[in-house]
Structure formats: structure tokens, C-alpha cells
Write an enzyme that holds these catalytic residues in place. Structure first.
Site, PDB file in Angstrom:
ATOM      1  N   HIS A 109      38.779  30.716  10.107  1.00 53.91           N
ATOM      2  CA  HIS A 109      39.632  31.161  11.197  1.00 53.91           C
ATOM      3  C   HIS A 109      38.967  32.290  11.996  1.00 53.91           C
ATOM      4  O   HIS A 109      39.093  32.371  13.206  1.00 53.91           O
ATOM      5  CB  HIS A 109      40.954  31.654  10.591  1.00 53.91           C
ATOM      6  CG  HIS A 109      41.983  32.060  11.581  1.00 53.91           C
ATOM      7  ND1 HIS A 109      42.881  31.181  12.112  1.00 53.91           N
ATOM      8  CD2 HIS A 109      42.243  33.262  12.152  1.00 53.91           C
ATOM      9  CE1 HIS A 109      43.671  31.812  12.950  1.00 53.91           C
ATOM     10  NE2 HIS A 109      43.305  33.077  13.004  1.00 53.91           N
ATOM     11  N   HIS A 152      48.852  27.844  15.921  1.00 48.73           N
ATOM     12  CA  HIS A 152      49.550  28.432  14.784  1.00 48.73           C
ATOM     13  C   HIS A 152      50.157  27.297  13.980  1.00 48.73           C
ATOM     14  O   HIS A 152      51.362  27.167  13.853  1.00 48.73           O
ATOM     15  CB  HIS A 152      50.625  29.425  15.265  1.00 48.73           C
ATOM     16  CG  HIS A 152      50.665  30.667  14.440  1.00 48.73           C
ATOM     17  ND1 HIS A 152      51.818  31.289  14.084  1.00 48.73           N
ATOM     18  CD2 HIS A 152      49.670  31.399  13.900  1.00 48.73           C
ATOM     19  CE1 HIS A 152      51.528  32.359  13.354  1.00 48.73           C
ATOM     20  NE2 HIS A 152      50.241  32.445  13.236  1.00 48.73           N
TER      21      HIS A 152
END
Lengths: 965, 256
Positions: free
Chosen positions: A237, A300
Site C-alpha cells: 500500500h 478503500h
């Protein structure tokens, strides 16, 4: 437990004669579950107050704060004294079932904070704790099983909530934290120990070995905080290991895919208006010489899969902090959201264990985005929603924010040794711990029960207050650098900020929501609504005063140094000490193999239907094409007053606009166009042409609304399955290569991007991977917003043109899809020819020649002309015989529904015919029909036979019906 | 006399302050955004302004009920200042959340006898946040100075709690300024013309003097022609329908 004598329970409900909108909504949702035994639901709010309050005080609190005197009634109950009082009449129906739901300990409830403030205003500062509970009163005769289903699927999400017994409500007390330095023994690990440490922190073998080597050199074991810091900083990430790795693809080796494709295009194009690319939280381009625009889209996904409302809300909250943390801070001025879900009618019995139903995810995500963005006062002006069964366990939630900042503040700031580390905004709690490593991991059946601490709950008003005060601090130049606290929390934010200087952080100075957090939890917590500033010592007093003036917390938690070390302290104890060099450059480069082979699908065996009206209705009513008005209207797309072209356009404000246009400076004539392109279906045939197609789609939307390609910046967002698999990685390489080819040919640079890999779910040994999904988001600077064009037909008698060439390209099309086929002829792009066509069309709109324009995408010419007709409330007649073809296509259905790229339907006034054709000369163009007053869409086939004759209200009804919720 | 001074009140969650300030500036006023803490702490004085605006937003998250917490704060912390401001002839405008706040603070409806019988604003009948454009009919008999010379307006609403509710004896007493209506001006039209189910199609009310006005729709969102959802069909007007509201207020305040 606090003493029970001070506990008071206040129940507030609607007066019985008033309709309960929340309850009625639930009755509908219960019906959707196939449960018909519930006739009515009443929703009540329960407040537990821990305070020593007299009956008079309680009545005052109820009357002037908790209950509306006109519409609500209340009752309070003090368990210790058994006193029940209030203005509530009537007895509870004995036939009903009561379910009370409370938040789990540690989950942020924004309402509690507001009530505490309001009680202080009322002079009731002695209230120690407030807890909210929601009570559902279900009337009817549901059986035990049905009640359980209603609880599980609608009322309770165990990630954040639980059912409570009204009589046994308690306030869990937070345990105190006692400091103990935790060291992890990695210097002498056996095989079992090695894999245990590796799994605990989510490292790869290579990474853990590099860490062991480093600490051998240091001659000591690491602390847990140090390993957490490395785990966060090295996560997929945060560093995008796959994109930056070494990939062997066929005979070539790609060293850093990102640099070799997407960033390379930007570098080669070297546009002077690109002000800050790929180095800050968002990409920045020039707007008008004085102002600059910054743009970022994030995903998300994993949090939204397990807690759709909170996950999506914090997705918005997070991406808004990107522009806010870009340069010296940008004001968020527009949001764009793209969702991918499994179809809402997915059968419950096929739902994999541990997965929420797509309908619930959809509703929760929509609500989360709306509640957060609406409260922040940022218009949600643009978006898309796509459906595919393979998003069942991994829904995708893309949230994007456009920001505006003074051009001279566009560059990332730089702090000096001695500048202070200031944490501003929300307090730090245990929420979201390990979100980053969670985001990079595969979801499993247990994810919805075991990863509870990974879910963040947002408080939009905290973020709004933070934005308001930060922009004032920016304009007074009270800080020299800013970044957002997102994935990885302080560990990522501070670690990255200090990469070139060094920093000392005092973790005990961080303001906490509640006691009991260890130093490591403080360091990696992903509590929302926080930013980190670098503040010169001579500005600190003014900054702290400014923040205090608007009740926004700001705390000095450390200072920057020049020793290139990250040092963490807790109450004077050194709990972490790492070299910046190792932290940021010490991770071993990933080496992977990639392959790609074009799959072969059966060519569809479709009879030529004599009437194409039915097929058109079917495509219009498909989940991907149908109207998304239900979602759009629940977003505020007017706040800030800047919208020029809204998401819904046409005679009744309900047609599907192509791209959105805003006027960021209310007094100026300049605008920004925001568009996006996404079509995972094409990726199943060839990810290269998928990427090319979605870039083309974003660009043609810009051109369709009256923009041009002179200053267009792109963002990429790759959502992929597990790229450890060679074919997945090969598909990623193909898509990235197309990004380079298209961006350079169209001359539209990428300015930022993001990827979310490992979107897979394992259930019963079966892997469900999402389809390769690339979202391209584009912004374009528009010199004069008064040149904007909407897609709705305007005037009877106007001519309808098609610009662009139609090919036999129905692979992955909506038409094949509704018949259960994939096909192989994926739409391709000839970017140089497309750019020329688009430039000419832009010139035509600039000259004011275009009355309406709509790009052809899902469902091709058929869907485009239908949408233009019903949006304008007018009929149209077109002939397929005149459509310019790039190759012989002998089927009317193929011409009508082909999804060839770079095509537009254009409405031109008869008197502009000559000038329009002259401007377009050299481009593929043909007049194909006329706007009519019949309110019927008529399409004539190649042989002159009528193949569609459908009233526009029928077309519109088919398009609006599926999501009329 | 110098320019009219407008105070745009800002509280946690206010989010329409910038465009509301723009509308007043376009109408010739000076608009200053002031945080409520500045008023409470005495750093700014209401008496220095001629117009007070409570703009749209979600103050304090609209937690408990829309506008409730700011309403209490105004009533309890600034009640006397506001009363003096009203008695001194100041104008007050509440938009959207400002409507909810003024009503829940009892600053409206403020009938001719000075009383504010209970009136409230609750969740839309649709159960949804509604962002859509509505036709408004202006009550010609209203004393409201903000709407002088206006017959009808086309403006956007964007709210989840806009339904006006009052006891049946209170409704006829209200000074209704704007009604939700259909294209023809019929103010009995139902959803979606009346986007929230408001009693009597009430979209905005004023006090007996006509100097305190609040409405759910957003006049500040239709100041420029290109804000109209169909300007690409009909052409852009020079000024949007909402502009006159601000012009009227500034004109009146100039005459004070």
C-alpha cells in the site's frame, strides 16, 4: 464500571401519529430479504448518561436537547432508583420485538462527542460519559430465525456493533497502559520462529532477512515499534513494491514498471503546466497562472468490504486529506466516486461465507460516502457504478478529490532541523490499527470477524473543522510542510516527512481518545482526521492559538533533526531508533515473472433479431447502464455553488451527463472538467485494449461536454487480483504499457496514481479474483465554461451526426453481455486519429456549432441516441446505412451496439451544417438522422427496414427502473 | 454611508459560507466569515454588522437533530446579543441548516406578539437526502423584505431534514414567504415538487417584521446563469433567481 447510581437511560422516539422514515426504510429492506412477517418498525434513540443528575436536570436535557418538543417524546429511567419519568404516553405493544444495538468499545461515535459539547452549553458539564444505543421495535410475527436474519443482514454489523440487553448496559472501562519495552527476538530465530515473525508483521522472506541482517549489524534485537514501522513503510500500500519491482515479461526485463511506463510518459511529454507529479500526496497542474489544481483518486476496498458505511466514509475522509496535504495545502472542491459491486440481485444462497450481500454493501457505501462528503461540503459531481459477480467479496470503492491551491504553494514544503512536529485534528485511538497491512492482504472468510481493529469510523465534522483552520494557517504561512496521516498512521506520515532530515517523536505527547494505548499502537494507529505539520519554532504560538480558537486540537509531538534517524520515545524511554536510509531504501526489490496470453472466447452464436428495440431496452435496463439517479440525488452536487454541468442533465434534470464541469473561482469564466473511464469487461479479452479504451473514454467525455485536450492530466488506479500469479502480473504489465502508449500519443500526462493489488477472496479453497480493473480519472482545464455542451437533444429538426469510425468491435460489449457472451473483438484505439477527430470536434464546440454531444460507450450508438432522446424529451430517427464503417459489417445489431472507441453523436442545427462539416473535414463523419417531435426513437437498418421504433418514455422507464430504490 | 456589512456565521460543520459570502459581495456588500467562538469570546461584535447570515451546512454534524446544537449555543451564549441585533433593526437570513437553526433556537417564527410557538424541521418523508431543483412560489402578502418584487424562483435544495412540522393551530399563524410549487405555481403539488413533505408546502418563513427570513432552498447556489441545471438548453441568464434575495437585503440594509 462506574457506580450504577449515576446511570440514566433516556429513550427518545417519534410521537406515535407521525410517520417514521427510518422505520419505513427498514420495513422495505426487510421485505427485500423476503421476510413478510414484519408489518412495522419503530426506531428510537437511547442515550445512556453517566452523571449525577436530578429529575429537573434530566427533564431539561431531554426537553431542550435530546427530544424535539413538536415531534418526539421521551422517557428516562434511572436503574438505581427505578424512577421512570417523561412525557411519553402509551404502552409498548406486547406483540413487538425489541432489538437494541450499541457500538463496540473503542469504536468512535461522533454523536457522543457532540452531546458532551451540547451538555456543556446547557451548563451540565458534570456528565462524565455518554453512550448512544439504537432501539428497533419490530411489529408483526417474525420467528426467531427471521429475527436473526434481520439482525445479521440489516441491523448489526459485528465489526462495530453488538446487541445489548436494555437492563444490563454497562460502560466498559478502558484499561490503563503500563509501559514495558517489547523487543522481538529475531537475531536467533529457528525456522518456525522465522515464519512466525514473518506472518505476524506481514513481511516476505526476503524482507525479514534484510531486517535480520540490519539488526545483526546494530548488534541488538528490534522493538515491536521498529518492526511495525518497517511493516507499514514497506507494505504494498505504501511503497508499491510490485510496480517498482523487477519484472521478467517474455524476453524483456522491466525494472520498475511505474517508471518504465506511466511516469515515463509524463517525463517525455514534459508539459510546462505539470507543476508537481508523482512526488506528493496528489498531482498538481497549473490552472490559470495564479491558482493550481491538484487531483487524487484512492481506493478503500478492503475496509468497505467488511464495514461498508465506515469503510467508504473514511475512504472519502482519507482522499480529501490528500489534496489538503499536497504542496502547502489545497482546498477540496470536488469529489468523484466510482464503485464496483456484485449485482444487487445476487442470490443470498450463493453468497460465500463471511461476505456481506452486495445490496447491503452498495447501500452502506453510498450512505457512507454521502454522509461524509455532504458534511464536508464537497460536491460529489461525478462518478460511476459497475457490477460484476466477481466483486462479490472484494467490492471496489474509488474516492477522488480535486483541490485548489495558490500556484506558488504547489510544491511540497521542506522543514529544517529544529522545526516542530505538530499533530493536528482528531485524537488517536485504537481504530484502524494495521489497516495498511490489511489492505495489502487477501481477505478470507474470517476477515469480517477477526480484523475488527482494522476498521476506521470517521467523524466528518472533525475533518471539516480541521480543513477550515488549516487553510487559515496556510494563508498565514504558519507551517512549512504538511502531510496527511493516512495508512500506517504516524509511522508512515512522520517517517516519510523526515526521510531526508531525521526526527525525534515523543509518543506520550500524542492526544488520545482513551487511555490504554501502547506506544506502538499510538505510532501505527490509523485514527482518522489527522494531519502532520512541520512548524518553525517562531510560528508555533500563533499556530496553537489559531487552532485553539476554533477548538481544533494541535499538539507538538516531536522535532525534526538533521541526523537522518527516526527516534521514538515514550516517557523518556527510547522505543525505536532506525536509520532513514534503511527504513526507506532497505527493502529488497521484488523480482517477479509475468506472462500473458490472449484468452480465446467462443464467438457468440446470435441470430439476427428482426427487432432491435427489445435488445436496446435490455441493455438500457442492465445494471451497468441503468440510471444511477438514486445515488446521485443523495449526494450534494451543488454545494460550493461551482457546478456548471451537473451529473444529471436534460429537460427533466435526469439524463446521464458525460463529464462534470465546475467553476472553481466563482467570479472567473474558467472551468475544470472531470471525467473517468472504466470498463473491466474489456480486460478479460486484453488488458492492453482495456486500458486504451478507458483512457479514450475519459478523454471523449471531456470533448463531449465542450472541452479540449490541450491541458488534460490523468490519474491511474489499478485494482487487480493477486499479482504473485504470473498471468495476473502479465495483465498488469499489458495495461501499464497501454497507459504509456496512449498518454504519449494523446499528449495527456499522468500526474499521480495508486494501486490496490491482491483483491482476492478465498472460500472453501476456491479463489475469487476481481476482474482486472483500471480506473482512469481525468481533469481538463476549460478556458471558457460558457462553451459547455450537454448531451440532451435540444431542438426538433436538428441534424444528428456520428463522428468516428464504427468497427465490428463487440467483444466485452453490453450487447454480448446481456446475451451471456464475451466475444474476442475488443474495441481498439488509434490514438493519433482519435486525437485529430477530438481536436476538430473541440473546435466545433468552441465555435458554438454543437447543440448536444454524447460519447458512444456501453451499448454503442443505440444507447447513446436513446439517452440523448429521452434526456431531451424528443424523438429521433437515425439510419444505420450512413454510419461510417472501418470494415464491412453486415449486421444492424452489430452496428447499433458496437462499442468502438473515439465516437460521438453530435446534434447540429441545420443552419450550422456547412460550417460544422468544414470544421470536421478529414475526420470520419456522417449525418445519420434527425431530432423529431414524435417522442419515438426510430432506427432504420442498412437495408432501409425499421429495426427500432420505441417510444422514448419506454426507453427511459427501462433505464430508470432497476435502481429506483 | 459605506458598504453594508454582512456577518456570515461559521460554526463547526458550516459549509456554504464561501458561496454565501460571494452572493453578498456580488450584491454589493462586504461579507465577513466569523466563527461563533469569535462572537462568544467578544473578538467580534454582532452590533458592527447590519446583516447576520446563518448559512447552510451540517453544524455539529447535525447530531441529535439538524441544527439543534448550534441553535442551543446561539440561544444560550448569544441570545441577548441577537435580541439586541433584531431590536436594532438588523436583518437575519437563514439558509438550509440556517433555517433549522433559527427555528430550533426560537428566533423564528417570532410572530407579531414576539412569541415563537414550537415549530420544527424533521427528516424528509422520502427518508433520503434530496439534492434537486425546486420551483418556489413567493407569497405576495408576505412582509418579507428579502423577496420584494419576486414572484417565483427556481432553486436547488440539498437536505435530509427539511420537512416543516408544527401543531395545526400554529401553521395558520406563520408568515410563510415561499412555498414549494410545480412549474405552474401550484403550491399543493406533491413529491418531488415538495421534496420533503413539508406541511403546507412551506419552504421558507419570516418573522412579523419581514426582517428575519429563513428558507430550506439555497438562493446562493443560483447567482450566476450557468448554475441553472438547464442553461445549456435555455441559455444562461445574467443573474440567477437567487440573486435578488441578496440584492434586496443589501438595498434594505443600506437604507438603515
Amino acid at each position: 464500571m462506574y457506580g450504577c447510581y449515576s446511570m440514566h437511560r433516556v429513550e427518545v422516539c417519534l410521537k406515535s401519529h407521525l410517520p417514521d422514515a427510518r422505520g419505513l426504510g427498514l420495513v422495505r429492506d426487510i421485505c427485500d430479504l423476503g421476510i413478510t412477517t414484519v408489518s412495522n418498525v419503530q426506531v428510537a434513540d437511547i442515550y445512556w448518561l453517566d452523571a449525577d443528575l436530578s429529575p429537573d436536570e434530566l427533564n431539561l436535557i431531554c426537553r431542550s436537547l435530546l427530544a424535539d418538543p413538536v415531534t418526539q417524546e421521551y422517557q428516562y429511567f434511572t436503574p438505581a432508583t427505578d424512577v421512570v419519568e417523561g412525557d411519553k404516553g402509551g404502552e409498548v405493544d406486547k406483540q413487538s420485538h425489541t432489538i437494541e444495538v450499541a457500538y463496540n468499545a473503542g469504536v468512535t461515535d461522533p454523536v457522543e462527542e457532540t452531546i458532551m459539547k451540547a451538555l456543556q452549553d446547557l451548563g451540565m458539564g458534570g456528565v462524565r460519559v455518554v453512550k448512544t444505543v439504537r432501539r428497533y421495535l419490530l411489529q408483526g410475527r417474525p420467528d426467531e430465525y427471521q429475527l436473526q436474519v434481520i439482525c445479521d443482514r440489516l441491523l448489526v454489523n459485528p465489526i462495530i456493533q453488538h446487541v445489548v440487553e436494555p437492563e444490563h448496559f454497562g460502560f466498559p472501562e478502558n484499561p490503563q497502559y503500563r509501559f514495558r519495552l517489547n523487543q522481538v527476538d529475531i537475531l536467533e530465530l529457528d525456522n518456525a520462529g522465522f515464519s512466525q515473525v514473518r506472518q505476524r508483521f506481514g513481511f516476505t522472506d526476503d524482507e525479514l532477512q534484510a531486517i535480520i541482517a540490519y539488526f545483526h549489524q546494530q548488534g541488538r534485537n528490534p522493538t515491536d515499534a521498529e518492526l511495525e514501522t518497517l511493516a507499514q513503510t514497506w507494505s504494498e500500500h505504501c511503497v508499491h513494491k510490485t510496480f517498482k519491482g523487477k519484472i521478467r515479461f517474455g524476453t524483456t526485463t522491466i525494472d520498475n514498471l511505474l517508471k518504465a511506463t506511466i511516469m515515463k510518459a509524463t517525463e517525455e511529454l514534459a508539459k510546462p503546466w505539470c507543476l508537481s507529479v508523482f512526488e506528493d500526496n496528489a498531482g498538481v497542474i497549473d490552472f490559470d497562472g495564479h491558482w493550481a489544481l491538484c487531483f487524487k483518486v484512492e481506493t478503500h476496498n478492503h475496509p468497505s468490504a467488511v464495514e461498508p458505511y465506515g469503510g467508504a466514509a473514511t475512504g472519502i475522509g482519507g482522499v480529501v486529506r490528500d489534496p489538503l496535504g499536497t504542496g502547502l495545502g489545497a482546498k477540496p472542491i470536488l469529489n468523484t466516486d466510482v464503485f464496483c459491486f456484485a449485482p444487487p440481485d445476487f442470490p443470498y444462497e450463493k453468497l460465500p461465507k463471511g461476505v456481506l450481500h452486495p445490496r447491503r454493501i452498495f447501500k452502506g457505501v453510498r450512505a457512507g460516502v454521502a454522509d461524509y462528503a455532504n458534511r464536508l461540503g464537497i460536491p460529489t459531481l461525478n462518478g460511476a457504478i459497475l457490477f460484476d459477480e466477481r466483486y462479490i467479496a472484494n467490492p471496489l470503492v474509488f474516492c477522488g478529490t480535486l483541490g485548489l491551491l495558490p500556484k506558488d504553494l504547489a510544491q511540497r514544503g521542506q522543514q529544517q532541523a529544529g522545526d516542530l512536529v505538530v499533530l493536528v485534528g482528531g485524537r488517536t485511538g485504537r481504530d484502524g490499527i494495521h489497516g495498511v497491512t490489511f489492505a495489502s492482504e487477501q481477505l478470507t472468510e474470517e476477515s469480517t470477524t477477526v480484523s475488527y481493529s482494522s476498521v476506521q469510523i470517521g467523524n466528518p465534522i472533525v475533518e471539516k473543522r480541521l480543513i477550515d483552520v488549516l487553510l487559515q494557517a496556510r494563508d498565514r504561512r504558519l507551517y512549512c510542510r504538511i502531510t496527511d496521516c493516512g495508512g500506517g498512521g504516524l509511522s508512515s506520515a512522520v517517517g516519510e516527512m523526515a526521510a531526508e532530515t531525521g526526527v525525534r517523536v515523543y509518543l506520550d505527547k500524542v492526544p488520545l481518545k482513551y487511555a490504554g494505548l501502547s506506544y506502538t499502537e499510538i505510532w501505527v494507529s490509523e485514527s482518522q482526521e489527522r494531519m502532520v505539520l512541520a512548524v518553525p519554532p517562531d510560528c508555533i504560538d500563533e499556530l496553537l492559538n489559531l487552532f485553539a480558537g476554533e477548538n481544533v486540537e494541535a499538539a507538538v509531538i516531536g522535532e525534526f533533526t538533521d541526523d537522518l534517524r527516526l527516534q521514538l520515545f515514550y516517557n523518556g524511554n527510547l522505543v525505536g531508533d532506525l536509520d532513514m536510509e534503511f527504513l526507506h531504501k532497505g527493502y529488497p526489490q521484488v523480482k517477479r515473472e509475468a506472462v500473458w496470453e490472449q484468452p480465446q472466447y467462443a464467438e457468440p452464436d446470435l441470430a439476427k433479431p428482426p427487432d432491435l428495440g427489445e435488445a436496446l431496452l435490455q441493455i438500457l435496463g442492465s445494471w451497468n447502464v441503468c440510471s444511477k439517479e438514486w445515488v446521485i440525488r443523495q449526494y450534494d452536487h451543488e454545494v460550493q455553488g461551482a457546478s456548471v454541468l451537473k451529473p444529471l442533465v436534460g429537460k427533466n434534470n435526469d439524463g446521464p451527463g458525460d463529464a462534470a464541469i465546475i467553476r472553481p473561482i466563482l467570479g472567473s469564466e474558467m472551468g475544470v472538467i472531470v471525467a473517468n473511464g472504466i470498463n473491466p469487461k474489456y480486460g478479460e479479452i486484453d488488458p492492453y485494449w482495456m486500458a486504451a479504451s478507458v483512457i479514450d473514454e475519459a478523454l471523449r467525455q471531456i470533448v463531449a461536454v465542450g472541452g479540449n485536450l490541450r491541458q488534460v492530466a490523468l490519474l491511474d488506479n489499478f485494482c487487480w487480483g493477486n499479482t504473485d500469479r504470473q498471468d495476473m502480473l502479465g495483465a498488469l504489465v499489458r495495461a501499464a504499457q497501454a497507459c504509456y502508449d496512449m498518454a504519449t500519443a494523446y499528449e495527456t500526462p499522468f500526474i499521480s496514481g495508486k494501486d490496490s493489488l491482491n483483491n482476492e477472496f478465498e472460500s472453501n479453497g476456491r479463489i475469487i479474483s476481481i476482474p482486472h480493473t483500471l480506473l482512469i480519472s481525468a481533469i481538463s482545464v476549460m478556458e471558457d465554461v460558457n462553451r459547455a455542451v450537454s448531451m440532451d437533444f435540444k431542438k426538433v429538426g436538428d441534424l444528428i451526426y456520428i463522428a468516428g469510425t464504427t468497427q465490428n468491435e463487440l467483444g466485452g460489449s453490453g450487447y454480448f453481455g446481456t446475451h451471456g457472451f464475451m466475444g474476442n473483438n475488443v474495441p481498439k484505439v488509434n490514438p493519433r486519429r482519435a486525437r485529430e477527430l477530438m481536436d476538430r470536434l473541440s473546435l466545433a464546440t468552441e465555435k458554438g456549432l454543437v447543440r448536444a454531444c454524447h460519447d458512444c460507450s456501453d451499448g454503442g450508438i443505440g444507447v447513446a441516441v436513446a439517452e440523448m432522446a429521452f434526456a431531451g424529451g424528443l424523438g429521433a430517427t437515425i439510419s444505420l446505412k450512413s454510419v461510417p464503417l472501418g470494415e464491412p459489417v453486415d449486421r444492424d445489431d452489430f452496428i447499433l451496439f458496437s462499442e468502438s472507441n473515439s465516437r460521438f453523436l453530435v446534434e447540429i442545427a441545420p443552419e450550422s451544417k456547412g460550417e460544422f462539416e468544414q470544421v470536421m473535414s478529414g475526420a470520419s463523419l456522417a449525418a445519420v438522422g434527425q431530432v423529431t417531435d414524435t417522442e419515438v426513437l426510430e432506427v432504420y437498418g442498412v437495408d432501409g427496414r425499421k429495426v427500432v421504433a420505441t417510444p422514448i418514455n419506454e426507453l427511459k422507464e427501462a433505464w430508470q427502473k432497476p435502481l429506483r430504490w | 454611508m459605506g458598504k453594508v456589512k454582512t456577518l456570515i456565521l461559521r460554526a463547526p460543520g458550516t459549509n456554504c459560507d464561501a458561496e454565501t459570502a460571494f452572493a453578498f459581495q456580488q450584491a454589493g456588500a462586504v461579507a465577513t466569515s466569523v466563527h461563533i467562538n469569535q462572537l462568544i469570546r467578544g473578538q467580534q461584535r454582532l452590533s458592527d454588522y447590519q446583516i447576520l447570515v446563518v448559512p447552510g451546512g451540517f453544524t455539529y454534524g447535525d447530531d441529535i437533530a439538524a441544527g439543534k446544537v448550534l441553535a442551543n449555543e446561539l440561544r444560550l451564549k448569544l441570545g441577548e446579543d441577537i435580541l439586541r441585533f433584531i431590536e436594532g433593526g438588523g436583518l437575519i437570513l437563514g439558509i438550509c441548516n440556517g433555517f433549522q437553526v433559527l427555528v430550533k433556537a426560537g428566533i423564528l417564527p417570532r410572530l407579531s406578539n414576539g412569541s415563537s410557538p414550537p415549530l420544527t424541521v424533521v427528516a424528509n418523508d422520502s427518508g433520503k437526502f434530496e439534492c434537486r431543483w425546486v420551483y418556489l412560489r413567493v407569497n405576495k402578502d408576505s412582509p418579507c423584505l428579502f423577496t420584494k418584487g419576486i414572484d417565483s424562483m427556481y432553486l436547488p435544495v440539498a437536505h435530509a431534514e427539511g420537512k416543516v412540522v408544527a401543531d395545526s393551530e400554529v401553521l395558520p399563524e406563520l408568515n410563510v414567504v415561499v412555498y414549494y410549487a410545480d412549474e405552474q405555481g401550484d403550491n399543493k403539488a406533491g413529491y418531488p415538487y415538495n421534496p420533503n413533505g413539508s406541511a403546507g408546502n412551506i419552504a421558507g418563513i419570516c418573522d412579523a417584521s419581514g426582517r428575519i427570513f429563513a428558507l430550506m432552498p439555497h438562493p446562493e447556489r443560483y447567482i450566476r446563469g450557468t448554475q441553472h441545471p438547464q442553461w445549456t438548453r435555455q441559455g444562461a441568464k445574467e443573474h440567477g433567481d437567487g440573486f435578488q434575495v441578496f440584492l434586496n437585503a443589501v438595498k434594505w440594509a443600506k437604507g438603515l
